[in-house]
Design a protein around this motif. Sequence first.
Motif, PDB file in Angstrom:
ATOM      1  N   UNK A 154      13.552  -1.821   2.897  1.00  0.00           N
ATOM      2  CA  UNK A 154      12.345  -1.720   2.083  1.00  0.00           C
ATOM      3  C   UNK A 154      11.240  -0.977   2.823  1.00  0.00           C
ATOM      4  N   UNK A 155      11.136  -1.184   4.123  1.00  0.00           N
ATOM      5  CA  UNK A 155      10.079  -0.521   4.882  1.00  0.00           C
ATOM      6  C   UNK A 155      10.383   0.963   5.091  1.00  0.00           C
ATOM      7  N   UNK A 156      11.644   1.326   5.134  1.00  0.00           N
ATOM      8  CA  UNK A 156      12.012   2.732   5.324  1.00  0.00           C
ATOM      9  C   UNK A 156      11.549   3.592   4.155  1.00  0.00           C
ATOM     10  N   UNK A 157      11.598   3.033   2.961  1.00  0.00           N
ATOM     11  CA  UNK A 157      11.271   3.809   1.766  1.00  0.00           C
ATOM     12  C   UNK A 157       9.820   3.612   1.297  1.00  0.00           C
ATOM     13  N   UNK A 158       9.152   2.633   1.873  1.00  0.00           N
ATOM     14  CA  UNK A 158       7.756   2.379   1.518  1.00  0.00           C
ATOM     15  C   UNK A 158       6.918   2.361   2.801  1.00  0.00           C
ATOM     16  N   UNK A 159       6.686   3.529   3.393  1.00  0.00           N
ATOM     17  CA  UNK A 159       6.019   3.583   4.699  1.00  0.00           C
ATOM     18  C   UNK A 159       4.611   2.986   4.701  1.00  0.00           C
ATOM     19  N   UNK A 212       8.278  -8.025  -1.117  1.00  0.00           N
ATOM     20  CA  UNK A 212       7.355  -8.313  -0.013  1.00  0.00           C
ATOM     21  C   UNK A 212       5.939  -8.077  -0.542  1.00  0.00           C
ATOM     22  N   UNK A 213       5.007  -8.905  -0.112  1.00  0.00           N
ATOM     23  CA  UNK A 213       3.664  -8.841  -0.697  1.00  0.00           C
ATOM     24  C   UNK A 213       2.966  -7.522  -0.411  1.00  0.00           C
ATOM     25  N   UNK A 214       3.354  -6.829   0.662  1.00  0.00           N
ATOM     26  CA  UNK A 214       2.724  -5.546   0.973  1.00  0.00           C
ATOM     27  C   UNK A 214       2.935  -4.531  -0.146  1.00  0.00           C
ATOM     28  N   UNK A 215       4.010  -4.690  -0.914  1.00  0.00           N
ATOM     29  CA  UNK A 215       4.250  -3.766  -2.026  1.00  0.00           C
ATOM     30  C   UNK A 215       3.208  -3.923  -3.127  1.00  0.00           C
ATOM     31  N   UNK A 216       2.552  -5.070  -3.177  1.00  0.00           N
ATOM     32  CA  UNK A 216       1.489  -5.252  -4.171  1.00  0.00           C
ATOM     33  C   UNK A 216       0.186  -4.631  -3.707  1.00  0.00           C
ATOM     34  N   UNK A 217       0.145  -4.190  -2.459  1.00  0.00           N
ATOM     35  CA  UNK A 217      -1.091  -3.661  -1.880  1.00  0.00           C
ATOM     36  C   UNK A 217      -1.106  -2.139  -1.808  1.00  0.00           C
ATOM     37  N   UNK A 218       0.012  -1.503  -2.156  1.00  0.00           N
ATOM     38  CA  UNK A 218       0.041  -0.041  -2.188  1.00  0.00           C
ATOM     39  C   UNK A 218      -0.190   0.420  -3.626  1.00  0.00           C
ATOM     40  N   UNK A 220       0.350   2.201  -7.290  1.00  0.00           N
ATOM     41  CA  UNK A 220       1.511   2.274  -8.182  1.00  0.00           C
ATOM     42  C   UNK A 220       2.248   3.602  -7.997  1.00  0.00           C
ATOM     43  N   UNK A 221       1.524   4.644  -7.680  1.00  0.00           N
ATOM     44  CA  UNK A 221       2.153   5.948  -7.414  1.00  0.00           C
ATOM     45  C   UNK A 221       3.041   5.858  -6.181  1.00  0.00           C
ATOM     46  N   UNK A 225       7.171   6.194  -6.166  1.00  0.00           N
ATOM     47  CA  UNK A 225       7.826   7.214  -5.341  1.00  0.00           C
ATOM     48  C   UNK A 225       8.789   6.583  -4.351  1.00  0.00           C
ATOM     49  N   UNK A 226       8.387   5.467  -3.741  1.00  0.00           N
ATOM     50  CA  UNK A 226       9.277   4.789  -2.797  1.00  0.00           C
ATOM     51  C   UNK A 226      10.513   4.247  -3.476  1.00  0.00           C
ATOM     52  N   UNK A 227      10.343   3.668  -4.664  1.00  0.00           N
ATOM     53  CA  UNK A 227      11.493   3.144  -5.402  1.00  0.00           C
ATOM     54  C   UNK A 227      12.440   4.264  -5.785  1.00  0.00           C
ATOM     55  N   UNK A 228      11.905   5.397  -6.189  1.00  0.00           N
ATOM     56  CA  UNK A 228      12.747   6.542  -6.544  1.00  0.00           C
ATOM     57  C   UNK A 228      13.526   7.036  -5.326  1.00  0.00           C
TER      58      UNK A 228
END
Length: 257
Positions: A154-159, A212-218, A220-221, A225-228
Amino acid sequence: MSEKEYADYSEIAGYFDVGRRLPEEAIAQWVNLIRRRGRLEKDSLCLDLGCGTGRFAIPIREITGAYVIGADLSAEMLKHAASKPGAEKVMWVRCDAELTAFRNGIFQCVFMSLLLHHVNDMRRVLSECRRLLKPGGVCLIRTTAHEQMDTMPVYRFFPKAYEIDRRRLPSVDIIEEELRRVGFQKVWHETVTQELVSSVEAYLDKVRNKNISALTLISEKDFAEGLARMEAHFREVGPEISLAEVRTEELTLIGAE
């Protein structure tokens, strides 16, 4: 200490369980570890501090027979916890982890899972844990070590989520140092490998629900992009390699007494 980013658990509560769901075997693995390391016996008193929706509090009660209090600051999280099967066997209390209303020295075990990066003053929380423990009691902290973050897809794709958690997640060394500062004499830690998912789609479902809660803090764009990127990577390497990347996860259990 730099300013922390805080997730809004009144908003997260509605989909928290989907993103954090663990296989029954993984829950049993953790509960049995908590029972052994926390020296829990039938009718012991255990506090799950920052219990969220009760994913550990309820099975701790069911598997160990210990009396369990689930405490959390979020009324919405506690509402979801109290609606689950088996919740009637747990006492649910809304309180601040830095200043609870419990009496001194009443708990055999105080357990917390991924809580310390959500509090203002970690030392106050750990000092409170020591106050609450009876002689021979044990504080148990389930957390992610900094080096373990680098193994989590998860961290690799959502820096940007990685950057947030790298800043706010205290390292194992710092947690252990703070435990000693507040008076714990024996401090240790161990690595725990847990089964996370049985399919790549199950992992993607967790991430889509911001596991992970950090995903709620980035933004939506950034999230889209990270999910894609993650979905494209899994398609490229194929299901076998993808499942090997996400099937298990390493965390750290820190103990103090």
